[in-house]
Motif scaffolding. Structure first.
Motif, PDB file in Angstrom:
ATOM      1  N   VAL A  60       0.826  -1.209   0.000  1.00 11.44           N
ATOM      2  CA  VAL A  60       0.000   0.000   0.000  1.00 11.44           C
ATOM      3  C   VAL A  60       0.862   1.261   0.000  1.00 11.44           C
ATOM      4  CG1 VAL A  60      -0.369   0.148   2.516  1.00 11.44           C
ATOM      5  CG2 VAL A  60      -2.094   1.050   0.927  1.00 11.44           C
ATOM      6  N   VAL A  61       1.963   1.239   0.723  1.00 10.51           N
ATOM      7  CA  VAL A  61       2.862   2.398   0.721  1.00 10.51           C
ATOM      8  C   VAL A  61       3.644   2.448  -0.589  1.00 10.51           C
ATOM      9  CG1 VAL A  61       4.778   3.525   1.919  1.00 10.51           C
ATOM     10  CG2 VAL A  61       2.936   2.450   3.229  1.00 10.51           C
ATOM     11  N   VAL A  83      11.333   0.785  -4.348  1.00 12.40           N
ATOM     12  CA  VAL A  83      12.032  -0.387  -3.844  1.00 12.40           C
ATOM     13  C   VAL A  83      11.361  -0.785  -2.538  1.00 12.40           C
ATOM     14  CG1 VAL A  83      14.238  -1.309  -3.037  1.00 12.40           C
ATOM     15  CG2 VAL A  83      14.198   0.398  -4.887  1.00 12.40           C
ATOM     16  N   ALA A  84      10.865  -2.015  -2.468  1.00 14.06           N
ATOM     17  CA  ALA A  84      10.224  -2.532  -1.258  1.00 14.06           C
ATOM     18  C   ALA A  84      11.174  -3.524  -0.593  1.00 14.06           C
ATOM     19  CB  ALA A  84       8.909  -3.211  -1.602  1.00 14.06           C
ATOM     20  N   LEU A  85      11.437  -3.310   0.694  1.00  9.90           N
ATOM     21  CA  LEU A  85      12.408  -4.130   1.422  1.00  9.90           C
ATOM     22  C   LEU A  85      11.774  -4.746   2.665  1.00  9.90           C
ATOM     23  CD1 LEU A  85      15.329  -1.552   1.339  1.00  9.90           C
ATOM     24  CD2 LEU A  85      15.025  -3.525  -0.177  1.00  9.90           C
ATOM     25  N   TYR A 113       1.100 -17.118   2.820  1.00 12.50           N
ATOM     26  CA  TYR A 113       0.131 -16.046   2.603  1.00 12.50           C
ATOM     27  C   TYR A 113       0.815 -14.687   2.499  1.00 12.50           C
ATOM     28  CZ  TYR A 113      -3.186 -19.646   4.037  1.00 12.50           C
ATOM     29  OH  TYR A 113      -3.908 -20.802   4.137  1.00 12.50           O
ATOM     30  N   VAL A 114       1.763 -14.438   3.363  1.00 13.20           N
ATOM     31  CA  VAL A 114       2.476 -13.154   3.337  1.00 13.20           C
ATOM     32  C   VAL A 114       3.262 -13.018   2.039  1.00 13.20           C
ATOM     33  CG1 VAL A 114       4.295 -11.793   4.427  1.00 13.20           C
ATOM     34  CG2 VAL A 114       2.557 -12.906   5.839  1.00 13.20           C
ATOM     35  N   CYS A 115       4.011 -14.030   1.683  1.00 12.25           N
ATOM     36  CA  CYS A 115       4.827 -13.958   0.469  1.00 12.25           C
ATOM     37  C   CYS A 115       3.975 -13.748  -0.777  1.00 12.25           C
ATOM     38  CB  CYS A 115       5.687 -15.211   0.319  1.00 12.25           C
ATOM     39  SG  CYS A 115       6.942 -15.351   1.604  1.00 12.25           S
ATOM     40  N   ARG A 116       2.893 -14.479  -0.875  1.00 14.41           N
ATOM     41  CA  ARG A 116       2.007 -14.335  -2.043  1.00 14.41           C
ATOM     42  C   ARG A 116       1.374 -12.943  -2.073  1.00 14.41           C
ATOM     43  NH1 ARG A 116      -0.156 -18.341  -5.134  1.00 14.41           N
ATOM     44  NH2 ARG A 116       0.488 -19.745  -3.475  1.00 14.41           N
ATOM     45  N   SER A 117       0.900 -12.477  -0.929  1.00 14.39           N
ATOM     46  CA  SER A 117       0.267 -11.167  -0.857  1.00 14.39           C
ATOM     47  C   SER A 117       1.228 -10.060  -1.265  1.00 14.39           C
ATOM     48  CB  SER A 117      -0.245 -10.939   0.565  1.00 14.39           C
ATOM     49  OG  SER A 117      -0.725  -9.632   0.717  1.00 14.39           O
ATOM     50  N   VAL A 118       2.435 -10.101  -0.729  1.00 13.09           N
ATOM     51  CA  VAL A 118       3.424  -9.071  -1.033  1.00 13.09           C
ATOM     52  C   VAL A 118       3.822  -9.127  -2.507  1.00 13.09           C
ATOM     53  CG1 VAL A 118       5.776  -8.291  -0.553  1.00 13.09           C
ATOM     54  CG2 VAL A 118       4.267  -8.931   1.326  1.00 13.09           C
ATOM     55  N   THR A 119       4.121 -10.316  -2.997  1.00  8.60           N
ATOM     56  CA  THR A 119       4.536 -10.460  -4.395  1.00  8.60           C
ATOM     57  C   THR A 119       3.434 -10.024  -5.348  1.00  8.60           C
ATOM     58  OG1 THR A 119       6.058 -12.237  -3.830  1.00  8.60           O
ATOM     59  CG2 THR A 119       5.362 -12.099  -6.133  1.00  8.60           C
ATOM     60  N   ASP A 120       2.223 -10.496  -5.126  1.00  7.76           N
ATOM     61  CA  ASP A 120       1.109 -10.103  -6.001  1.00  7.76           C
ATOM     62  C   ASP A 120       0.858  -8.602  -5.927  1.00  7.76           C
ATOM     63  OD1 ASP A 120       0.855 -12.784  -6.649  1.00  7.76           O
ATOM     64  OD2 ASP A 120      -1.008 -13.084  -5.517  1.00  7.76           O
ATOM     65  N   GLY A 121       0.915  -8.043  -4.730  1.00  6.04           N
ATOM     66  CA  GLY A 121       0.682  -6.612  -4.573  1.00  6.04           C
ATOM     67  C   GLY A 121       1.722  -5.768  -5.285  1.00  6.04           C
ATOM     68  N   LEU A 122       2.989  -6.095  -5.092  1.00  5.20           N
ATOM     69  CA  LEU A 122       4.060  -5.310  -5.724  1.00  5.20           C
ATOM     70  C   LEU A 122       4.021  -5.450  -7.240  1.00  5.20           C
ATOM     71  CD1 LEU A 122       7.004  -5.978  -3.235  1.00  5.20           C
ATOM     72  CD2 LEU A 122       5.504  -3.951  -3.364  1.00  5.20           C
ATOM     73  N   ARG A 172       1.349  -6.073  -9.081  1.00  2.85           N
ATOM     74  CA  ARG A 172       0.191  -5.321  -9.568  1.00  2.85           C
ATOM     75  C   ARG A 172       0.480  -3.825  -9.630  1.00  2.85           C
ATOM     76  NH1 ARG A 172      -4.357  -4.782  -5.773  1.00  2.85           N
ATOM     77  NH2 ARG A 172      -3.872  -2.593  -5.806  1.00  2.85           N
ATOM     78  N   ILE A 173       1.145  -3.321  -8.607  1.00  2.00           N
ATOM     79  CA  ILE A 173       1.481  -1.893  -8.585  1.00  2.00           C
ATOM     80  C   ILE A 173       2.364  -1.531  -9.765  1.00  2.00           C
ATOM     81  CG2 ILE A 173       2.702  -0.087  -7.311  1.00  2.00           C
ATOM     82  CD1 ILE A 173       1.849  -1.802  -4.753  1.00  2.00           C
ATOM     83  N   ALA A 174       3.394  -2.327 -10.011  1.00  3.28           N
ATOM     84  CA  ALA A 174       4.300  -2.046 -11.133  1.00  3.28           C
ATOM     85  C   ALA A 174       3.533  -2.007 -12.447  1.00  3.28           C
ATOM     86  CB  ALA A 174       5.412  -3.095 -11.182  1.00  3.28           C
ATOM     87  N   LEU A 175       2.664  -2.969 -12.660  1.00  4.64           N
ATOM     88  CA  LEU A 175       1.917  -3.014 -13.913  1.00  4.64           C
ATOM     89  C   LEU A 175       0.866  -1.910 -13.989  1.00  4.64           C
ATOM     90  CD1 LEU A 175       1.533  -6.887 -14.185  1.00  4.64           C
ATOM     91  CD2 LEU A 175       3.121  -5.397 -15.450  1.00  4.64           C
TER      92      LEU A 175
END
Length: 166
Positions: free
Chosen positions: A62-63, A75-77, A90-99, A101-104
């Motif tokens: 979100v940030v 850059v997300a760290l 769940y965390v890994c999938r959520s973060v990866t999918d979110g980042l 989606r944002i890029a695209l």
């Protein structure tokens, strides 16, 4: 960690660009160092840096999205260590999918500098600490800036083909 095949992370000329870096505070010893390395990489490339901190990796997208609307690259760290429950997945999938989606959606590079590891030792080996095999803070930042430069080249060549000034 593959341990081979990295294209290198030599600084690129990103003068005039702004890098948004969002880092989790969870596993602070590691994320603090990764953040320092990301800022150093952005500066070595001639870019300005904007930094935000969040509690954990789930809060990164979100940030990162807000930053992508105002910065040339993001850059997300973070660090996610596998535990005994499915929470890691769940965390890994959520973060990866979110980042992703944002890029695209924003059409801007969003570097996934979130270490997803089985052990804290694996994270230390990728966090850019003295003696680490990898430096994800640095390499993620250089990779994102390199992608932003590639996007600019694509836009410039498309404009030239169509007869528009760049």
């Amino acid at each position: 960690m593959a341990g081979f095949g990295e294209p290198g992370s030599t600084p690129v000329d990103a003068s005039g660009m702004t890098v948004g870096v969002v880092a989790a505070r969870w596993h602070g010893e590691l994320t603090d160092n990764m953040l320092d390395r990301a800022v150093a990489a952005a500066r070595a490339c001639g870019a300005r840096v904007v930094v935000a901190r969040v509690a954990g990796s789930v809060e990164l997208p979100v940030v990162a999205q807000a930053m992508a609307r105002r910065c040339d690259v993001v850059v997300a760290l973070g660090v996610v260590v596998r535990g005994a429950t499915a929470h890691f997945d769940y965390v890994c999938r959520s973060v990866t999918d979110g980042l992703t989606r944002i890029a695209l959606d924003e059409g801007k590079p969003v570097a996934h500098g979130v270490l997803t590891v089985d052990t804290i030792e694996q994270a230390r080996d990728r966090a850019g600490l003295p003696g680490s095999a990898e430096d994800k803070g640095w390499s993620s930042t250089v990779a994102a800036l390199d992608a932003a430069l590639a996007l600019r080249q694509v836009a410039a060549s498309a404009n030239q083909r169509l007869g528009f000034a760049t």
